[in-house]
Design a protein around this motif. Sequence first.
Motif, mmCIF file in Angstrom:
data_model
loop_
_atom_site.group_PDB
_atom_site.id
_atom_site.type_symbol
_atom_site.label_atom_id
_atom_site.label_comp_id
_atom_site.label_asym_id
_atom_site.label_seq_id
_atom_site.Cartn_x
_atom_site.Cartn_y
_atom_site.Cartn_z
ATOM 1 N N ASN A 113 -4.576 2.706 -11.514
ATOM 2 C CA ASN A 113 -5.804 3.561 -11.290
ATOM 3 C C ASN A 113 -6.410 4.017 -12.270
ATOM 4 O O ASN A 113 -5.936 4.768 -13.240
ATOM 5 C CB ASN A 113 -5.373 4.715 -10.462
ATOM 6 C CG ASN A 113 -6.329 5.733 -9.817
ATOM 7 O OD1 ASN A 113 -7.460 5.459 -10.387
ATOM 8 N ND2 ASN A 113 -6.015 6.652 -8.853
ATOM 9 N N ARG A 114 -7.676 3.664 -12.761
ATOM 10 C CA ARG A 114 -8.551 3.955 -13.989
ATOM 11 C C ARG A 114 -8.518 5.638 -13.911
ATOM 12 O O ARG A 114 -8.727 5.881 -15.263
ATOM 13 C CB ARG A 114 -9.806 3.147 -13.967
ATOM 14 C CG ARG A 114 -10.542 3.148 -15.292
ATOM 15 C CD ARG A 114 -11.848 2.600 -14.919
ATOM 16 N NE ARG A 114 -11.985 1.400 -14.681
ATOM 17 C CZ ARG A 114 -11.830 0.236 -15.673
ATOM 18 N NH1 ARG A 114 -11.809 0.724 -16.903
ATOM 19 N NH2 ARG A 114 -11.927 -1.063 -15.456
ATOM 20 N N GLN A 115 -8.586 6.136 -12.909
ATOM 21 C CA GLN A 115 -9.000 7.543 -12.918
ATOM 22 C C GLN A 115 -7.581 8.385 -13.235
ATOM 23 O O GLN A 115 -7.705 9.713 -13.445
ATOM 24 C CB GLN A 115 -9.482 8.214 -11.599
ATOM 25 C CG GLN A 115 -10.500 7.314 -10.882
ATOM 26 C CD GLN A 115 -11.822 7.214 -11.959
ATOM 27 O OE1 GLN A 115 -11.929 8.450 -12.527
ATOM 28 N NE2 GLN A 115 -12.474 6.193 -12.209
ATOM 29 N N PRO A 157 -8.249 -4.525 -9.036
ATOM 30 C CA PRO A 157 -8.453 -4.323 -7.735
ATOM 31 C C PRO A 157 -8.434 -2.929 -7.413
ATOM 32 O O PRO A 157 -9.001 -2.486 -6.346
ATOM 33 C CB PRO A 157 -7.031 -5.160 -7.225
ATOM 34 C CG PRO A 157 -6.167 -4.983 -8.368
ATOM 35 C CD PRO A 157 -6.781 -4.991 -9.701
ATOM 36 N N MET A 160 -4.648 1.547 -3.739
ATOM 37 C CA MET A 160 -4.692 1.377 -2.210
ATOM 38 C C MET A 160 -5.428 2.714 -1.613
ATOM 39 O O MET A 160 -6.219 2.436 -0.608
ATOM 40 C CB MET A 160 -3.415 1.259 -1.424
ATOM 41 C CG MET A 160 -3.366 0.837 0.136
ATOM 42 S SD MET A 160 -1.698 0.286 0.527
ATOM 43 C CE MET A 160 -0.899 1.764 0.480
ATOM 44 N N GLY A 161 -5.200 3.840 -2.054
ATOM 45 C CA GLY A 161 -5.885 4.839 -1.799
ATOM 46 C C GLY A 161 -7.528 4.788 -2.019
ATOM 47 O O GLY A 161 -8.416 5.184 -1.312
ATOM 48 N N GLN A 162 -7.894 3.927 -2.802
ATOM 49 C CA GLN A 162 -9.330 3.450 -3.165
ATOM 50 C C GLN A 162 -9.922 2.448 -2.266
ATOM 51 O O GLN A 162 -10.865 2.389 -2.007
ATOM 52 C CB GLN A 162 -9.652 3.237 -4.682
ATOM 53 C CG GLN A 162 -9.196 4.334 -5.717
ATOM 54 C CD GLN A 162 -9.054 3.963 -7.013
ATOM 55 O OE1 GLN A 162 -8.676 2.747 -7.232
ATOM 56 N NE2 GLN A 162 -9.085 4.884 -8.028
ATOM 57 N N THR A 163 -9.161 1.486 -2.015
ATOM 58 C CA THR A 163 -9.315 0.228 -1.450
ATOM 59 C C THR A 163 -9.241 -0.033 0.174
ATOM 60 O O THR A 163 -9.713 -0.697 0.832
ATOM 61 C CB THR A 163 -8.892 -1.138 -1.958
ATOM 62 O OG1 THR A 163 -7.348 -0.883 -1.908
ATOM 63 C CG2 THR A 163 -9.043 -1.038 -3.545
ATOM 64 N N GLY A 164 -7.925 0.755 0.559
ATOM 65 C CA GLY A 164 -7.615 0.612 2.003
ATOM 66 C C GLY A 164 -6.921 -0.667 2.147
ATOM 67 O O GLY A 164 -6.387 -0.843 3.260
ATOM 68 N N MET A 165 -6.619 -1.222 0.998
ATOM 69 C CA MET A 165 -5.849 -2.647 1.126
ATOM 70 C C MET A 165 -4.864 -2.785 0.266
ATOM 71 O O MET A 165 -4.761 -1.979 -0.760
ATOM 72 C CB MET A 165 -6.922 -3.841 0.606
ATOM 73 C CG MET A 165 -8.372 -3.842 1.487
ATOM 74 S SD MET A 165 -9.403 -5.343 1.048
ATOM 75 C CE MET A 165 -10.269 -4.454 -0.393
ATOM 76 N N GLU A 169 -3.023 -8.370 -0.877
ATOM 77 C CA GLU A 169 -4.103 -8.979 -0.077
ATOM 78 C C GLU A 169 -5.058 -9.102 -0.679
ATOM 79 O O GLU A 169 -5.772 -10.326 -0.598
ATOM 80 C CB GLU A 169 -4.258 -7.673 1.118
ATOM 81 C CG GLU A 169 -3.455 -7.463 2.265
ATOM 82 C CD GLU A 169 -3.959 -6.611 2.874
ATOM 83 O OE1 GLU A 169 -4.243 -6.736 4.337
ATOM 84 O OE2 GLU A 169 -4.133 -5.501 2.705
ATOM 85 N N ILE A 170 -5.622 -8.403 -1.760
ATOM 86 C CA ILE A 170 -6.810 -8.817 -2.580
ATOM 87 C C ILE A 170 -6.652 -9.782 -3.385
ATOM 88 O O ILE A 170 -7.083 -10.955 -3.591
ATOM 89 C CB ILE A 170 -6.963 -7.408 -3.540
ATOM 90 C CG1 ILE A 170 -7.433 -6.270 -2.491
ATOM 91 C CG2 ILE A 170 -8.288 -7.719 -4.410
ATOM 92 C CD1 ILE A 170 -7.652 -5.086 -3.240
ATOM 93 N N GLN A 172 -3.863 -12.269 -3.276
ATOM 94 C CA GLN A 172 -4.038 -13.473 -2.357
ATOM 95 C C GLN A 172 -5.511 -14.104 -2.216
ATOM 96 O O GLN A 172 -5.137 -15.436 -2.379
ATOM 97 C CB GLN A 172 -3.162 -13.106 -1.250
ATOM 98 C CG GLN A 172 -1.624 -12.941 -1.345
ATOM 99 C CD GLN A 172 -1.070 -12.680 0.005
ATOM 100 O OE1 GLN A 172 -1.442 -11.843 0.745
ATOM 101 N NE2 GLN A 172 0.230 -12.874 0.123
ATOM 102 N N GLY A 173 -6.216 -13.400 -1.853
ATOM 103 C CA GLY A 173 -7.481 -13.823 -1.225
ATOM 104 C C GLY A 173 -8.200 -14.586 -2.450
ATOM 105 O O GLY A 173 -8.782 -15.684 -2.401
ATOM 106 N N ARG A 218 2.907 -1.516 -3.151
ATOM 107 C CA ARG A 218 4.113 -1.896 -2.429
ATOM 108 C C ARG A 218 4.685 -3.212 -2.360
ATOM 109 O O ARG A 218 5.780 -3.371 -2.175
ATOM 110 C CB ARG A 218 4.008 -1.146 -0.883
ATOM 111 C CG ARG A 218 3.815 0.098 -1.157
ATOM 112 C CD ARG A 218 3.522 0.998 -0.039
ATOM 113 N NE ARG A 218 2.411 0.126 0.945
ATOM 114 C CZ ARG A 218 2.329 0.595 2.156
ATOM 115 N NH1 ARG A 218 3.228 1.511 2.724
ATOM 116 N NH2 ARG A 218 1.536 -0.101 2.649
#
Lengths: 328, 328, 328, 328
Positions: A113-115, A157, A160-165, A169-170, A172-173, A218
């Motif tokens: 997380n950059r922040q 990427p 998860m708190g920022q992307t919901g993913m 998943e990100i 892999q795609g 995770r």
Amino acid sequence: MLDKYNIRTDLALEEKERFESDEVEIHGVILEEEYDEEREIRITRVKIETEKGAKTMGKPVGTYLTLEAPNMALPDEGYHREISEKISLFLQELLGDIKTKGELSVLVVGLGNRQVTPDALGPYVADNLCITRHIVKEYGKYAMGMEHANLISAIVPGVMGQTGMETVEIIQGIVQETKPDVVIAVDALAARNTRRLNRTIQISDAGIHPGSGVGNHRKGLTKETLNVPVIGIGVPTVVDAATIVNDTMENLISALESSEVLKSVGEVLRSYNAAEKYELVKELISPHLNGMFVTPKDIDEMVKQISYTISEGLNLFFSNSQNESVEG
Amino acid sequence: MLDKYNIRTDLALEEKERFESDEVEIHGVILEEEYDEEREIRITRVKIETEKGAKTMGKPVGTYLTLEAPNMALPDEGYHREISEKISLFLQELLGDIKTKGELSVLVVGLGNRQVTPDALGPYVADNLCITRHIVKEYGKYAMGMEHANLISAIVPGVMGQTGMETVEIIQGIVQETKPDVVIAVDALAARNTRRLNRTIQISDAGIHPGSGVGNHRKGLTKETLNVPVIGIGVPTVVDAATIVNDTMENLISALESSEVLKSVGEVLRSYNAAEKYELVKELISPHLNGMFVTPKDIDEMVKQISYTISEGLNLFFSNSQNESVEG
Amino acid sequence: MLDKYNIRTDLALEEKERFESDEVEIHGVILEEEYDEEREIRITRVKIETEKGAKTMGKPVGTYLTLEAPNMALPDEGYHREISEKISLFLQELLGDIKTKGELSVLVVGLGNRQVTPDALGPYVADNLCITRHIVKEYGKYAMGMEHANLISAIVPGVMGQTGMETVEIIQGIVQETKPDVVIAVDALAARNTRRLNRTIQISDAGIHPGSGVGNHRKGLTKETLNVPVIGIGVPTVVDAATIVNDTMENLISALESSEVLKSVGEVLRSYNAAEKYELVKELISPHLNGMFVTPKDIDEMVKQISYTISEGLNLFFSNSQNESVEG
Amino acid sequence: MLDKYNIRTDLALEEKERFESDEVEIHGVILEEEYDEEREIRITRVKIETEKGAKTMGKPVGTYLTLEAPNMALPDEGYHREISEKISLFLQELLGDIKTKGELSVLVVGLGNRQVTPDALGPYVADNLCITRHIVKEYGKYAMGMEHANLISAIVPGVMGQTGMETVEIIQGIVQETKPDVVIAVDALAARNTRRLNRTIQISDAGIHPGSGVGNHRKGLTKETLNVPVIGIGVPTVVDAATIVNDTMENLISALESSEVLKSVGEVLRSYNAAEKYELVKELISPHLNGMFVTPKDIDEMVKQISYTISEGLNLFFSNSQNESVEG
């Protein structure tokens, strides 16, 4: 005794140390050390060779190269070039087989997380890479002035708190779409000991694993989840708050046991078994410490410095492996 | 007992609590509490009225208003307008005398390090203020569409490692040059207890004091150093790592003393005096914890949320005090 | 005449205006306008219904809703809630069919480069969204306190110079992996006219298209490339430098043609045809203007303000569509 | 002719060029050029020696050293060390007298707005300086391991829209309080020509002057306003939008005057005087271009690269001048 608290470390080196105190050799785990006195760099290789070793260590099978340098986070005229060179060599060691194919297509993943300053290591490393994939794709490798031009791409990427993913998943795609030969994932890690913070780099062919770092990525980024080799590069920048508290309690109990002043307390404690001691401390770790981490106040300068050194190590590896390919 | 470890808190509220356990009334210190059940906001007023009270509390003479709201750091449709309104009222309470003069000239100082997330509160608050001084200076107060227009200015000085200067040197210079009626300094604070983090706002007319927060702003911003009234607004975003360790040891010793299982240990411990207990723990606090702090993993969202609520509180106060002036 | 310079606009509204001067109706293109006088909001609907219309307009078939509000970039007590509400209604209009299915799974893509201020709109919008997908996935929709909980996810992919990948490659991969019902892509756009900057929002069901914005996201994010409906939300924040120069020349020539003082020049010019005029100006556009854009000096405040208003519009739409689903 | 449009440049070099076309020598202004072919660095010295020269040039009396290197903004293995070394030598040239006093106390001012990419040069330079004043103040110069230790401090004051204060007010206050021997102010500048952007560094002992750069720092930082010598370091990162339009019109008119195709237009134009031509264009510069600037799309990488090179130039000068002092 306090294993039950699930003390968290992302460093294979620290897992190994847990057992060293017992002077036990772990089956399926090989440890090698070397020390470069002049440059004050200590290299440790932990090779987990069997599933049994993996189970004992709580880390997957793979090679874990650890570089320790006390001054890594301090400003340096040469930007710690000597460390960047070691990182490049480590990558060569772990990617030797893949590299021989000529052009290498690499996706670097800047996790974290950059922040949140101690978690910004991965994004900062991505910021300073020499990205070439789009240029080679558009103008051909000769545009890069060489016969073999690596295709370097990178993604940050977010968490998860920022992307919901899930990060996996990100990635892999993106891997399915862009088909890199190898993924290099860079992340901030959690160490077990504050002494290790911001002076250790771990590079492993076992990928990046659950529960790592400040955030909570995770599902791991591994060869199993991504279908390409995954190199994990990690630097411990935080210690879980619960770990520090746990250590303190261990220290206190061991001090009580050996105390001259309080030797009668020590005698009593010595007579209790692990279960009894466990009952003693289990209530003491505040639930408020969940999700808390410990990090140094000058973490901003440290993360800036180390991320730069790692970027340069990657750039060096990408550039060297091209030259070698040309010669070879 | 463990006072000798110099447990650090920037919250007058927490200093007061230290004594409450002893059920002692402190001379020269007045405590008032109110609770807004509907909005879940607890207000505490600690008034340190005498030098003796100041010495006992380890905080200078002054009024310390503390607002506690458990959900302060959580996202909210209305951006916690109810908290912004309380902040505006607090400022009115502390600045009542100054405000009556018509236009108010205020310099807001956003203390802390923008690059270290839990220390970025002050800079973030400054980012969202409605700055007017330059407009009023250039176009006159009627440009602002009102008879009395406050002159709001702000500065984010950075921390000593970035500037090489004490914050007080920078602010003294700017105050002498721009002559505000009052300085409002906003800073991230260190609490004693992780339970307090990111749910407490302290507003005080005693300024901002040495050793506060994540960084180390060593000389205070106070009426004494700046020659104008100084309001300090602080939010605890970190706990010193040493504090957490210290607390753990206190808890462990107290558990040993009362343990059923280990009651013989407890008996032995109870027979020792403070000096003996102190000897027991003094070696245990790792020097590696110096300069380390504990903070939550989602500190980025928390600091963003709270800083916004404080900015709005300030903007509300600046805007309200203008309107009142007009009516008066 | 100067069409040959390939004057760039990402706004369907501006494409339409090009033809209006000629008072020609374009086949296959429908234009509707409404004006909310009280709130000073002008809404324009450009519906491109046929491929012929698309060819004439240089924009794909689709509905382009444009909202113009002169004060959009100015600070506002209510954060321009009225604009956020319109955005929410627009999304409802364009996504009416999809929404009826109960839970809506949305991937928001924040396009652009966070490091270049006028291109940071997309990333900033993503920063302020209420992300829920991971929570619903982990705890179920009842954790969100409602029967129908939308799954909102977001990604800030970065620009090609940072990633080495086409944005569409990254998003295709993520869409295949996470299977959203719809993609909403937010981007900074290039307008043709500086008067339009930072006061116009375009929302379209035709996706986001090549050559948009400050950066160069070359392959579009559309239903064709992603296999799910794609809503594009864009705000013009820059004008190409070459456009401004081009306009100036047009203005100058037209001034010469109509000048009283220089009417003899005008007469001469009127007698030349387009090709001759083209020769006149073709050498004048400096190649140094390639890759240059024009943007206002206070672009930081503008992008901050507008991105916040768009985030709130999206949050409102996500939240409203849930409630409706529950009732329905 | 178009001087009336008040074409803006912060580069003395460009002012000089205005006159060169007229092949006039300007009294009181000396111009020297050198070219380092191998490193592709062009050095120009403009010395404005008299008030008359200053008036003609529209720049105050002083020495303006300009370094031009076409590749300055491109990535470089050695971080453009050769340019950093030139910067260090320039500072030595301009600060020769002051430097001899042993320790040098320097305040570096990073002017500009960190949030607007082309205006972030000054803040970025400040970020990478080796700050020492607080260390020398606290531990003495021997802590720095040398007999003469410079006291380096830095401040990033922000722009007037953020602070409500003139930059000069802030810096005057800090200078009075911390008493540096010299102020070095770093700022992004406006050039007259896009060809000059991000490849030119101007270093001058005349300070930094009104109307410079992207922002509008209206009162200069000079020896007159600060009472200590002020070195200005500037890099043109933007061109005023009005300048580009103006240039285009000049080009067009000159093309018309010389056009074969449109020679009759040229003949007519040639017969008009400056006032008539002025009337022709004065209406054409759109008021919407006020406050607009032109900048390259990859300005983020350029500002990052150049700011780093300047930081290193400053660090080199600070470090060298210490060593020399020791020897001397």
